[in-house]
Design a protein around this motif. Structure first.
Motif, PDB file in Angstrom:
ATOM      1  N   LYS A   9      -6.174   0.426   3.141  1.00  0.00           N
ATOM      2  CA  LYS A   9      -6.982  -0.447   2.272  1.00  0.00           C
ATOM      3  C   LYS A   9      -6.285  -0.692   0.932  1.00  0.00           C
ATOM      4  O   LYS A   9      -6.240  -1.821   0.447  1.00  0.00           O
ATOM      5  CB  LYS A   9      -8.369   0.166   2.027  1.00  0.00           C
ATOM      6  CG  LYS A   9      -9.343  -0.112   3.155  1.00  0.00           C
ATOM      7  CD  LYS A   9     -10.605   0.680   3.000  1.00  0.00           C
ATOM      8  CE  LYS A   9     -11.590   0.057   2.024  1.00  0.00           C
ATOM      9  NZ  LYS A   9     -12.859   0.854   1.947  1.00  0.00           N
ATOM     10  N   ASP A  10      -5.754   0.380   0.348  1.00  0.00           N
ATOM     11  CA  ASP A  10      -5.022   0.238  -0.922  1.00  0.00           C
ATOM     12  C   ASP A  10      -3.893  -0.790  -0.774  1.00  0.00           C
ATOM     13  O   ASP A  10      -3.692  -1.642  -1.632  1.00  0.00           O
ATOM     14  CB  ASP A  10      -4.386   1.577  -1.333  1.00  0.00           C
ATOM     15  CG  ASP A  10      -5.418   2.592  -1.820  1.00  0.00           C
ATOM     16  OD1 ASP A  10      -6.571   2.194  -2.055  1.00  0.00           O
ATOM     17  OD2 ASP A  10      -5.050   3.782  -1.943  1.00  0.00           O
ATOM     18  N   PRO A  53      -1.691  -6.805   7.001  1.00  0.00           N
ATOM     19  CA  PRO A  53      -2.827  -6.046   7.568  1.00  0.00           C
ATOM     20  C   PRO A  53      -2.655  -5.774   9.064  1.00  0.00           C
ATOM     21  O   PRO A  53      -3.183  -4.798   9.584  1.00  0.00           O
ATOM     22  CB  PRO A  53      -4.023  -6.955   7.300  1.00  0.00           C
ATOM     23  CG  PRO A  53      -3.614  -7.778   6.131  1.00  0.00           C
ATOM     24  CD  PRO A  53      -2.136  -7.988   6.258  1.00  0.00           C
ATOM     25  N   ASN A  54      -1.896  -6.634   9.750  1.00  0.00           N
ATOM     26  CA  ASN A  54      -1.702  -6.465  11.198  1.00  0.00           C
ATOM     27  C   ASN A  54      -1.007  -5.155  11.560  1.00  0.00           C
ATOM     28  O   ASN A  54      -1.067  -4.711  12.705  1.00  0.00           O
ATOM     29  CB  ASN A  54      -0.824  -7.593  11.760  1.00  0.00           C
ATOM     30  CG  ASN A  54      -1.492  -8.937  11.626  1.00  0.00           C
ATOM     31  OD1 ASN A  54      -2.705  -9.017  11.541  1.00  0.00           O
ATOM     32  ND2 ASN A  54      -0.701  -9.997  11.599  1.00  0.00           N
ATOM     33  N   ASP A  55      -0.309  -4.576  10.593  1.00  0.00           N
ATOM     34  CA  ASP A  55       0.499  -3.398  10.894  1.00  0.00           C
ATOM     35  C   ASP A  55      -0.299  -2.099  10.917  1.00  0.00           C
ATOM     36  O   ASP A  55       0.207  -1.076  11.355  1.00  0.00           O
ATOM     37  CB  ASP A  55       1.604  -3.242   9.835  1.00  0.00           C
ATOM     38  CG  ASP A  55       2.528  -4.438   9.801  1.00  0.00           C
ATOM     39  OD1 ASP A  55       2.890  -4.917  10.880  1.00  0.00           O
ATOM     40  OD2 ASP A  55       2.868  -4.903   8.696  1.00  0.00           O
ATOM     41  N   PHE A  56      -1.528  -2.148  10.407  1.00  0.00           N
ATOM     42  CA  PHE A  56      -2.217  -0.886  10.135  1.00  0.00           C
ATOM     43  C   PHE A  56      -3.251  -0.464  11.169  1.00  0.00           C
ATOM     44  O   PHE A  56      -3.965  -1.284  11.745  1.00  0.00           O
ATOM     45  CB  PHE A  56      -2.931  -0.961   8.785  1.00  0.00           C
ATOM     46  CG  PHE A  56      -1.993  -0.959   7.619  1.00  0.00           C
ATOM     47  CD1 PHE A  56      -1.330   0.198   7.259  1.00  0.00           C
ATOM     48  CD2 PHE A  56      -1.767  -2.126   6.893  1.00  0.00           C
ATOM     49  CE1 PHE A  56      -0.459   0.208   6.181  1.00  0.00           C
ATOM     50  CE2 PHE A  56      -0.904  -2.134   5.811  1.00  0.00           C
ATOM     51  CZ  PHE A  56      -0.239  -0.956   5.459  1.00  0.00           C
ATOM     52  N   LEU A  57      -3.304   0.856  11.283  1.00  0.00           N
ATOM     53  CA  LEU A  57      -4.350   1.517  12.049  1.00  0.00           C
ATOM     54  C   LEU A  57      -5.056   2.398  11.009  1.00  0.00           C
ATOM     55  O   LEU A  57      -4.403   3.213  10.341  1.00  0.00           O
ATOM     56  CB  LEU A  57      -3.637   2.357  13.104  1.00  0.00           C
ATOM     57  CG  LEU A  57      -4.381   3.102  14.164  1.00  0.00           C
ATOM     58  CD1 LEU A  57      -5.343   2.196  14.897  1.00  0.00           C
ATOM     59  CD2 LEU A  57      -3.357   3.679  15.152  1.00  0.00           C
ATOM     60  N   LEU A 108      -1.627  -6.349  -1.440  1.00  0.00           N
ATOM     61  CA  LEU A 108      -0.969  -7.535  -0.872  1.00  0.00           C
ATOM     62  C   LEU A 108      -1.700  -8.814  -1.272  1.00  0.00           C
ATOM     63  O   LEU A 108      -1.119  -9.883  -1.341  1.00  0.00           O
ATOM     64  CB  LEU A 108      -0.904  -7.438   0.654  1.00  0.00           C
ATOM     65  CG  LEU A 108       0.041  -6.376   1.236  1.00  0.00           C
ATOM     66  CD1 LEU A 108      -0.175  -6.229   2.741  1.00  0.00           C
ATOM     67  CD2 LEU A 108       1.493  -6.717   0.937  1.00  0.00           C
ATOM     68  N   GLY A 109      -3.021  -8.674  -1.554  1.00  0.00           N
ATOM     69  CA  GLY A 109      -3.809  -9.787  -2.054  1.00  0.00           C
ATOM     70  C   GLY A 109      -4.271 -10.749  -0.981  1.00  0.00           C
ATOM     71  O   GLY A 109      -3.758 -10.851   0.081  1.00  0.00           O
ATOM     72  N   MET A 160     -11.211  -7.519   5.469  1.00  0.00           N
ATOM     73  CA  MET A 160      -9.892  -7.419   4.821  1.00  0.00           C
ATOM     74  C   MET A 160      -8.755  -7.734   5.781  1.00  0.00           C
ATOM     75  O   MET A 160      -7.586  -7.716   5.399  1.00  0.00           O
ATOM     76  CB  MET A 160      -9.668  -5.992   4.294  1.00  0.00           C
ATOM     77  CG  MET A 160     -10.574  -5.581   3.172  1.00  0.00           C
ATOM     78  SD  MET A 160     -10.338  -3.820   2.776  1.00  0.00           S
ATOM     79  CE  MET A 160      -8.782  -3.896   1.898  1.00  0.00           C
ATOM     80  N   GLY A 161      -9.085  -7.955   7.053  1.00  0.00           N
ATOM     81  CA  GLY A 161      -8.043  -8.231   8.040  1.00  0.00           C
ATOM     82  C   GLY A 161      -7.520  -6.970   8.719  1.00  0.00           C
ATOM     83  O   GLY A 161      -6.531  -7.023   9.451  1.00  0.00           O
TER      84      GLY A 161
END
Ligand code: PBG
Length: 345
Positions: free
Chosen positions: A338-339, A48-52, A344-345, A91-92
Motif C-alpha cells: 500500500k505504501d 500495483p500489478n506486481d504485488f501480493l 506511485l500515485g 488502489m489496484g
C-alpha cells in the motif's frame, strides 16, 4: 583525434565494439542527464500489478490491531477486513495472501481447526470473495498458526512428522478451495506436499485452484515479527529440520525444480532482500512465475530505521522493491504494497 577514432570504428569492424565503448566517444553519463532520459532508458519498473498483499485476520468484531513489531500493519476482524479489501481493490491491488491468528483454545497437534469448514481462514476467504469477487485470494497452508507447538507440522517425540503433516495440508488445501480460494500457498516446507496437494485438489474437482509454493524458504530470523503477529513462534527448537539452511544455494534450485515437477504453478523465494541471488538463480533456471516474499523482519527494519530518522523510508522502500524486480521476481509479497502504490500515485 576524435575523428580518427571514429574512422577507425567504421573502417575496422573487428575493433569497432571496443573503440566505440571507449571514453570520450562513449560517455555513460549522457543517459543519466535528467529524469526524462533516465526514465526512458530505465529497465525495471513497479506497478500495483506486481504485488501480493499479506493480510492478517483475527476473530471478533470491529478489531483493527496494530502489530507491535510491524508499525502501521494490522490484524483485522472479518467486518473490517471487508473495508480493507475494498480499499486495496480501489488502489489496484488485486491479490491477497491470507493468514489467520487462531485462538489458543483451538490449537492442537493435529491441525483440527485448519480443516474446519467454518474456520477463520475459510470464513475470511468467503468474506473477501463476497465483497470483492475479482480479488485473487491466496491462502497460507501450514500448521503453525494452528499448532499447540508453533510448528508447521505434526510433532512426535520432538520431531516434525513429514508424511502425516502432508496429508493434513492436502485436506486443508481442499478446504480452502471449497471456501473459494483461487490459490493455496503451502509455506511449510514438508517434502512431497505439492504433489499430494495437487492430487487432492484434482480428486475433488478443484482443477483450476492454483498452487503457489514457498519452494525456497529459508530458516530465517527475519520471520520474528510475523510470529508476533500470529502468536505462532515455535514452542521448542527451531524450524531448521524443514526450512532451508541459509548458507545453501544449489539446494534452492533442487527444491524449486521438485515443486514445479510436482505441480506448482508459481514458485517463491523467501525472505527477499538477503536472498536476491537466489531469486536471480531461480529466474534463470525455471519458466514459471517467480515470487519473492519481502518478509516481516525486512519491513520492521526499515520502519524502525525510518522512525529514528536514520533512513529515508520511501526512498529505501522503492530501492528495495525495484531491486527485487531487477533480481527477476515477477511477484512481490510485501507489507509495503500500500505504501508503495500510494507513492506511485
Ligand atoms: C509459516 C510462515 C511464516 C511466514 C509465512 N508463513 C513464518 C515461519 O515460517 O516461521 C513468515 C512471513 C514473514 O515473516 O513475513 N508457515
Amino acid at each position: 583525434m576524435l575523428f580518427r577514432n571514429y574512422c577507425a570504428i567504421i573502417s575496422n569492424f573487428g575493433s569497432a565494439k571496443i573503440e566505440n565503448n571507449m571514453y570520450p566517444l562513449k560517455r555513460n553519463r549522457r543517459l543519466r542527464t535528467n529524469e526524462s532520459i533516465r526514465s526512458l532508458v530505465r529497465e525495471t519498473s513497479i506497478s500495483p500489478n506486481d504485488f501480493l498483499v499479506p493480510l492478517f485476520v483475527v476473530e471478533g468484531k470491529g478489531v483493527k490491531e496494530e502489530i507491535a513489531s510491524m508499525p502501521n500493519y494490522f490484524r483485522y476482524s472479518l467486518d473490517l477486513l471487508e473495508k480493507e479489501v475494498k480499499e486495496l481493490w480501489a488502489m489496484g491491488l488485486k491479490s491477497v495472501l491470507v493468514f489467520v491468528k487462531v485462538p489458543d483454545n483451538l490449537k492442537d497437534n493435529k491441525g483440527t481447526e485448519a480443516v474446519n469448514a467454518k474456520g477463520l481462514m475459510q470464513r475470511a476467504v468467503q468474506t473477501i470473495k463476497n465483497v470483492c469477487p475479482g480479488m485473487l485470494v491466496m491462502t497460507d497452508v501450514a500448521l503453525d498458526p494452528y499448532s499447540s507447538y508453533g510448528h508447521d507440522g505434526i510433532v512426535e517425540d520432538g520431531q516434525i512428522l513429514n508424511d502425516e503433516t502432508v496429508e493434513v495440508l492436502a485436506e486443508m488445501s481442499v478446504s480452502h478451495a471449497e471456501a473459494g480460494a483461487d490459490f493455496v500457498a503451502p509455506s511449510d516446507m514438508m517434502d512431497g506436499r505439492i504433489m499430494t496437494i495437487r492430487e487432492a485438489l484434482e480428486d475433488e474437482g478443484y482443477i483450476n485452484t492454483g498452487i503457489m509454493s514457498y519452494s525456497a524458504k529459508y530458516a530465517s530470523a527475519f520471520y520474528g515479527p510475523f510470529r508476533d503477529a500470529l502468536d505462532s513462534a515455535p514452542g521448542f527448537g527451531d524450524k531448521k529440520t524443514y526450512q532451508m539452511d541459509f548458507a545453501n544455494r544449489f539446494e534452492a534450485i533442487t527444491e524449486t525444480q521438485m515443486d514445479i515437477d510436482e505441480g506448482a504453478d508459481i514458485v517463491m523465494v523467501k525472505p527477499g532482500l538477503c536472498y536476491l541471488d537466489i531469486v536471480r538463480e531461480i529466474r534463470n533456471e525455471v519458466d514459471v512465475p517467480v515470487a519473492v516474499y519481502q518478509v516481516s523482519g525486512e519491513y520492521a527494519m526499515l520502519k524502525a530505521a525510518a522512525e529514528k530518522g536514520w533512513l529515508d523510508h520511501d526512498a529505501v522502500m522503492m530501492e528495495q522493491l525495484i531491486a527485487m524486480k531487477r533480481a527477476g521476481a515477477n511477484i512481490i509479497a510485501s507489507y509495503f504494497a500500500k505504501d508503495a502504490v500510494n507513492l506511485l500515485g
